[in-house]
Design a protein around this motif. Structure first.
Motif, PDB file in Angstrom:
ATOM      1  N   ALA A   1     194.860 -65.996  35.577  1.00 24.79           N
ATOM      2  CA  ALA A   1     194.595 -66.114  34.109  1.00 24.79           C
ATOM      3  C   ALA A   1     193.229 -65.068  33.848  1.00 24.79           C
ATOM      4  N   ILE A   2     193.539 -64.372  32.841  1.00 30.50           N
ATOM      5  CA  ILE A   2     192.732 -63.403  32.491  1.00 30.50           C
ATOM      6  C   ILE A   2     192.474 -63.160  31.092  1.00 30.50           C
ATOM      7  N   GLU A   3     191.345 -63.361  30.274  1.00 31.24           N
ATOM      8  CA  GLU A   3     191.519 -63.302  29.034  1.00 31.24           C
ATOM      9  C   GLU A   3     192.486 -63.757  28.189  1.00 31.24           C
TER      10      GLU A   3
ATOM     11  N   ARG B   1     190.638 -54.437  16.963  1.00 36.49           N
ATOM     12  CA  ARG B   1     189.641 -53.041  16.428  1.00 36.49           C
ATOM     13  C   ARG B   1     188.184 -53.839  16.910  1.00 36.49           C
ATOM     14  N   ARG B   2     187.943 -55.095  16.634  1.00 34.48           N
ATOM     15  CA  ARG B   2     186.598 -55.851  16.925  1.00 34.48           C
ATOM     16  C   ARG B   2     186.671 -55.815  18.443  1.00 34.48           C
ATOM     17  N   ILE B   3     187.723 -55.803  19.533  1.00 35.59           N
ATOM     18  CA  ILE B   3     187.501 -55.783  20.889  1.00 35.59           C
ATOM     19  C   ILE B   3     186.960 -54.289  21.225  1.00 35.59           C
ATOM     20  N   ARG B   4     187.654 -53.349  20.544  1.00 36.53           N
ATOM     21  CA  ARG B   4     187.256 -52.039  21.026  1.00 36.53           C
ATOM     22  C   ARG B   4     185.726 -51.912  20.700  1.00 36.53           C
ATOM     23  N   ALA B   5     185.188 -52.426  19.622  1.00 36.09           N
ATOM     24  CA  ALA B   5     183.925 -52.088  19.271  1.00 36.09           C
ATOM     25  C   ALA B   5     183.050 -52.763  20.366  1.00 36.09           C
TER      26      ALA B   5
ATOM     27  N   GLN C   1     180.648 -57.652  27.180  1.00 41.90           N
ATOM     28  CA  GLN C   1     182.228 -58.323  28.108  1.00 41.90           C
ATOM     29  C   GLN C   1     182.486 -59.766  27.454  1.00 41.90           C
ATOM     30  N   LYS C   2     181.303 -60.416  27.336  1.00 43.78           N
ATOM     31  CA  LYS C   2     181.452 -61.907  26.861  1.00 43.78           C
ATOM     32  C   LYS C   2     182.005 -62.078  25.682  1.00 43.78           C
ATOM     33  N   ALA C   3     181.445 -61.233  24.534  1.00 50.04           N
ATOM     34  CA  ALA C   3     182.128 -61.269  23.335  1.00 50.04           C
ATOM     35  C   ALA C   3     183.626 -60.804  23.511  1.00 50.04           C
ATOM     36  N   ALA C   4     183.753 -59.494  24.059  1.00 51.14           N
ATOM     37  CA  ALA C   4     185.152 -59.095  24.393  1.00 51.14           C
ATOM     38  C   ALA C   4     186.239 -60.191  24.765  1.00 51.14           C
ATOM     39  N   GLN C   5     185.801 -60.893  25.932  1.00 51.73           N
ATOM     40  CA  GLN C   5     186.602 -61.899  26.521  1.00 51.73           C
ATOM     41  C   GLN C   5     186.890 -62.987  25.398  1.00 51.73           C
ATOM     42  N   GLY C   6     186.109 -63.337  24.584  1.00 53.54           N
ATOM     43  CA  GLY C   6     186.382 -64.314  23.560  1.00 53.54           C
ATOM     44  C   GLY C   6     187.216 -63.977  22.750  1.00 53.54           C
ATOM     45  N   LEU C   7     187.395 -62.816  22.200  1.00 48.42           N
ATOM     46  CA  LEU C   7     187.975 -61.930  21.303  1.00 48.42           C
ATOM     47  C   LEU C   7     189.645 -61.964  21.830  1.00 48.42           C
ATOM     48  N   TRP C   8     189.757 -61.380  23.312  1.00 48.66           N
ATOM     49  CA  TRP C   8     190.899 -61.370  23.796  1.00 48.66           C
ATOM     50  C   TRP C   8     191.607 -62.782  23.904  1.00 48.66           C
TER      51      TRP C   8
END
Length: 282
Positions: A40-42, A222-226, A233-240
């Protein structure tokens, strides 16, 4: 996929944190059959299928695609299309295999779609066994000659450094690329259904729901790319994870739209058939 000893099994072990008991240390492939690992990933469940190596002493390269097809047929009710294919190649090799990746991957077209080379990542390994400048020169030669046609058709390259961070980066990039490709096809499917769904109140409500979910999906991406640009990476993982939840809702709504579309087509066919019979009888 790839020749024996290129690091396919150890890549999966790095992803999962396994000690790697199955890693081979000679030219005989330690993977004599498909080794399946779920991870399991993101917010996504990924199935990693480790295949026997080419130039294996017990498996011919032509048998490997057939093994995967048999495994897919025995595991899933409907044979899925592979989301990604990772082709492993030792950068330390002074000679390339007789069969090019293009020739080998043609055997896999039933698995990931006709001529869809954008699903393929050409992974170079064993960088710790080669001087950096020599390795870079070899990579340049691979990209400009041996792998040129595949790259022109959408394949990408990746320098795998045999670390967990590098393994996760490779896996994460393929998951994200797959998601974006699938969402593009989904968006086209929604657009193609608009005229038919708009003819009924239920269809209009369902289409509005699809548009709402699609807008949310687009904003999250869009937010993930930002966040990716800021290296958070922590914020991006939450968004994923949030993205995965919206995608599940979008998939459900899309399935309902397809069912409504099929029902309407069937009812139209019945109506036309009845009219035809009535007209003939008159």
């Amino acid at each position: 996929v790839g020749p024996t000893g290129t690091g396919k099994s150890s890549f999966i072990d790095k992803v999962t944190g396994d000690a790697g008991d199955s890693v081979g240390h000679n030219l005989t492939s330690c993977t004599s059959e498909i080794r399946v690992t779920r991870y399991a990933i993101e917010g996504f469940n990924v199935v990693l299928a480790d295949t026997p190596g080419y130039n294996d002493t017990s498996q011919s390269e032509l048998e490997v695609p057939e093994m995967i097809l048999n495994w897919l047929d025995s595991t899933y009710e409907t044979r899925p299309i592979l989301s990604a294919v990772l082709y492993f190649h030792r950068i330390s090799d002074n000679r390339v295999p007789a069969r090019t990746p293009m020739r080998i991957l043609r055997d896999f077209q039933k698995l990931f779609g006709e001529n869809d080379m954008s699903r393929v990542t050409l992974v170079t390994t064993m960088w710790d066994e080669e001087e950096d400048d020599v390795g870079e020169e070899k990579l340049k030669e691979l990209e400009e000659s041996y792998w040129k046609m595949m790259i022109l058709r959408g394949s990408t390259t990746f320098k795998y450094l045999n670390t967990q961070d590098s393994a996760m980066q490779l896996l994460r990039s393929n998951v994200r690329r797959t998601v974006e490709q699938e969402e593009l096809r989904l968006r086209e499917g929604i657009s193609n259904m608009k005229s038919e769904l708009w003819e009924t109140t239920a269809g209009q409500e369902l289409y509005s729901r699809l548009e709402e979910l699609e807008a949310r999906r687009k904003e999250i991406l869009r937010r993930i790319r930002a966040e990716g640009e800021r290296a958070d990476q922590k914020a991006a993982q939450g968004l994923w994870k949030e993205f995965a939840q919206v995608k599940a809702q979008l998939d459900t709504a899309f399935t309902e739209a397809q069912a409504l579309r099929r029902t309407r087509v069937r009812m139209t066919w019945i109506s036309e058939s009845i009219f035809s019979l009535f007209y003939s009888a008159s």
